[in-house]
Scaffold this motif. Structure first.
Motif, PDB file in Angstrom:
ATOM      1  N   ARG A   9       0.478   4.742  -2.658  1.00  0.00           N
ATOM      2  CA  ARG A   9       1.921   4.903  -2.847  1.00  0.00           C
ATOM      3  C   ARG A   9       2.207   5.804  -4.040  1.00  0.00           C
ATOM      4  O   ARG A   9       3.149   6.593  -4.016  1.00  0.00           O
TER       5      ARG A   9
ATOM      6  N   ARG B 236      -1.449   0.435  -3.431  1.00  0.00           N
ATOM      7  CA  ARG B 236      -0.594   0.826  -4.562  1.00  0.00           C
ATOM      8  C   ARG B 236      -0.926   2.238  -5.035  1.00  0.00           C
ATOM      9  O   ARG B 236      -0.036   3.027  -5.351  1.00  0.00           O
TER      10      ARG B 236
ATOM     11  N   ARG C  15      -0.248   9.093   0.512  1.00  0.00           N
ATOM     12  CA  ARG C  15      -1.120   8.407   1.472  1.00  0.00           C
ATOM     13  C   ARG C  15      -2.445   9.131   1.711  1.00  0.00           C
ATOM     14  O   ARG C  15      -3.481   8.523   1.843  1.00  0.00           O
TER      15      ARG C  15
END
Length: 147
Positions: free
Chosen positions: A72, A69, A76
């Protein structure tokens, strides 16, 4: 990307746009990584800190989900991983704590060199990085530092 932990935990794109971080656990994970300024943090340490000593049944699995999470939200490449754990891929001066440490070290050098006005300006800049008590928005952080 810029990170802040000297107050509430924050992340901003280089253009100053804030990055929505979501809940307290995601912010706790970012704070735990930012405190180590790019050094790997073992999974067990992160689980203990993010869940404040009360980890879920599958702590490593829950952490992996949380890291996903955070990746995101930040991108990355912002969170690195390896056998030693996870790390925030950021330079020290991309984190307000690292910038604070750099400015205070420069102020010490200026003081030692007899440049009091320069030292005072550096210290004002360092203090200006504080937006409240460190880690202010995280639960049970009674030991959080202040400016």
């Amino acid at each position: 990307m810029r990170y802040g932990i000297l107050g509430t935990t924050q992340a901003h794109h280089d253009d100053g746009t804030p990055v929505p971080l979501g809940g307290a656990r995601l912010r706790a994970l970012l704070a735990a990584l930012a405190l180590r300024q790019g050094r790997p943090v073992p999974v067990g340490t992160l689980v203990d800190e993010v869940w404040d000593g009360e980890p879920p049944a599958d702590g490593p699995g829950a952490l992996q989900t949380l890291v996903g999470r955070l990746r995101r939200a930040l991108g990355r490449d912002a969170i690195g991983s390896g056998p030693e754990g996870y790390r925030l891929c950021a330079a020290a001066d991309d984190i307000d704590l690292g910038r604070f440490q750099q400015l205070t070290a420069q102020a010490e050098q200026a003081t030692a060199g007899g440049r009091a006005e320069q030292a005072a300006e550096l210290l004002r800049s360092a203090l200006g990085l504080w937006r409240g008590p460190a880690l202010a928005d995280l639960p049970d952080r009674s030991a959080a530092a202040g400016p």
